[in-house]
Motif scaffolding. Sequence first.
Motif, short mmCIF file in Angstrom:
data_model
loop_
_atom_site.label_atom_id
_atom_site.label_comp_id
_atom_site.label_asym_id
_atom_site.label_seq_id
_atom_site.Cartn_x
_atom_site.Cartn_y
_atom_site.Cartn_z
N THR A 1 -54.24 -49.32 24.86
CA THR A 1 -54.39 -50.69 25.66
C THR A 1 -55.92 -50.35 26.05
O THR A 1 -56.55 -49.41 26.07
N VAL B 1 -38.98 -55.17 27.88
CA VAL B 1 -40.00 -55.22 26.58
C VAL B 1 -40.67 -53.79 26.73
O VAL B 1 -41.28 -53.35 27.74
N TRP C 1 -45.67 -54.18 23.90
CA TRP C 1 -47.01 -54.99 24.28
C TRP C 1 -48.33 -54.66 24.10
O TRP C 1 -49.46 -55.35 23.98
N ARG D 1 -50.45 -57.35 34.31
CA ARG D 1 -49.32 -57.55 33.62
C ARG D 1 -49.04 -59.15 33.17
O ARG D 1 -48.01 -60.00 33.61
N ILE E 1 -43.12 -62.44 25.33
CA ILE E 1 -43.52 -61.16 25.94
C ILE E 1 -43.58 -61.04 27.37
O ILE E 1 -44.45 -61.39 27.96
N VAL F 1 -43.29 -58.51 30.56
CA VAL F 1 -43.47 -57.30 31.02
C VAL F 1 -43.13 -57.14 32.53
O VAL F 1 -43.59 -55.97 32.96
N THR G 1 -41.20 -53.82 32.54
CA THR G 1 -41.69 -52.70 31.83
C THR G 1 -42.59 -51.66 32.34
O THR G 1 -43.39 -51.93 33.29
N PHE H 1 -50.81 -51.14 32.93
CA PHE H 1 -51.04 -52.35 32.67
C PHE H 1 -52.56 -52.65 33.47
O PHE H 1 -52.77 -53.86 33.19
#
Length: 290
Positions: free
Chosen positions: A7, A166, A171, A271, A278, A280, A283, A287
């Motif tokens: 990410t 998720v 993601w 997020r 999607i 999150v 999750t 992020f």
Amino acid sequence: EIKNPLTPIQREFFALGAPTPGYWNQAVAVTTRPEVGFAALRDAWRAVLTRHAAFRLRFARTGQGWTQRIVEAADAIPDLVEVKTPAPGAAAMAAAMTREAAALQRSLQLESGPVVRACWIAGGPGERGRLIAVAHHLVVDAVSWRIIFADVASALLGEGVPTGAVPFPAWAAAGARWDFSAARDFWRSEAARTAVTLPSDGAADAAENREADAASVSVMLPRAETLRLIERSGVRARSRMDEMLLSALLAAMQEWTGRPTVRVNLESHGRDALGETIDVSRTVGWFTAL
């Protein structure tokens, strides 16, 4: 084993070039009631960690940079460890927490795992225990810990671990498919502008202006002013709270420096929903957006 893209915040972390990238952890300690036993807590902890894919991430340094992959659950999740204090009382518990937390911090491995470890320190008869958890920041953030311990509580109550979250790698993969080039190019052009050096006290030489000499100043608005800011100013200006605070910061900086602009690194939870499918909110992962 499945490879997954990094990410943006993970790439940013590795770009720092930290000499010990495996030692960038978050740690949390929570108190458990005297009636909570180790066996039930151990089973709940494993059930929760197995459910969240972020704890099965492993990282590798290649000629092209760092990569991440998912490994099988059976090989990825370490069991909760029970530690008994040598004597009852707060002093013995505090000493055990310091010792065990330091050991946990040193035990994480980005390449081979684990990226999370935890121990439970049992209190004396009728005393509360302590659950200490350490995870590398690459796989958790502040929101993640709330999700984790809410899931642990649900499992301890016999309600099971909630489903439907998720997976963090999903993601990451979805984000890699989105085109953020326009926003990226805009902010890169903004960042390329010459930043104004803030006034400082006697540190004309940049080499003498060290992070170790920095100080933090925290200001808290009283309840009445906070409510007035939220209920009145926000409605009138039709602005989010962070936008209003940034505007106030800019006004203060303009008055202080006499300059019309200031560069600010703004951090958010990151997020953001990537499409309607999607979500999150439950999750576990890192992020953070900058």
